[in-house]
Design an enzyme around this catalytic site. Sequence first.
Site, PDB file in Angstrom:
ATOM      1  N   CYS A 232       3.109  -4.747   6.613  1.00 15.75           N
ATOM      2  CA  CYS A 232       2.802  -4.634   5.186  1.00 15.75           C
ATOM      3  C   CYS A 232       4.046  -4.136   4.436  1.00 15.75           C
ATOM      4  CB  CYS A 232       1.637  -3.680   4.961  1.00 15.75           C
ATOM      5  SG  CYS A 232       0.072  -4.219   5.711  1.00 15.75           S
TER       6      CYS A 232
ATOM      7  N   HIS B 256       0.832  -1.216   0.000  1.00 14.78           N
ATOM      8  CA  HIS B 256       0.000   0.000   0.000  1.00 14.78           C
ATOM      9  C   HIS B 256       0.856   1.251   0.000  1.00 14.78           C
ATOM     10  CE1 HIS B 256       0.911   0.667   4.228  1.00 14.78           C
ATOM     11  NE2 HIS B 256       0.376  -0.491   4.584  1.00 14.78           N
TER      12      HIS B 256
END
Length: 251
Positions: free
Chosen positions: A146, A138
């Site tokens: 992430c 992202h």
Amino acid sequence: MGKIARLFAMLTSVVIMGLPAVSFTSSASEPVAVSKELKQQLLGSSVYIQIFKEERTLELYARLQGEYRLVQSYRICEFSGGLGPKRREGDCKSPEGFYSIDMRHLKPDSKFYRAINIGFPNDYDKSQGYSGKYLMIHGACKSIGCYAMTDAYMDEIFNYVQTAFIFGQEKVDISIYPFRMTEQNMQRHRNSSDYSFWRQLQPGYAYFTKNRMPPSVAVINGQYVLSRPPVANAPVSQYALTKSNSLTKTE
């Protein structure tokens, strides 16, 4: 002689600059991106993603004439937990392994700008009892667990993946490695507790390096398994990555 040499060098550079860009490697593990013109033409082609933690690099590939060409390498802003696979929710680790996503994994309205859910846990993760959810690639350049990119990089990556789906690609494969899995790098990390797991991943990396096609991976008996393409008059064969000596070579 010095003037002649300089003139020859100038002429050689002009000739090279005039040639169409091709995807080749400066070494067995460092691909070179296509030209800007070809990069735009590849929008809508099938895509493939490789991530390397140690190098903090995400590589986006697109298919052209039977092979995948490097569109762009992107610097990863942030990932957490160091090398090794994610094992449990809350351990702040970023996953490693082979993942496959479809259009449902795209999050255009993520609170971290745009996001692509990598599909953790996959079948391998589940077979090991690993837990966790919402593990993404992202934007916003910050992350716990992430792979965070700049918004500008995420715009481009998201656009290529989304457009590939729109043009008919059903699944996009994402291969996540601790590092470029050359034999030299494997030896550097041979004392790691994750070494046997990484030996399962290495043949997938080697397969793509050699064939410029994403490895077809399944999970059998709790291990990653690479599927060979079908041969005429013969069944599809499968073999454990950890037992494939022929695919552990990266050179």
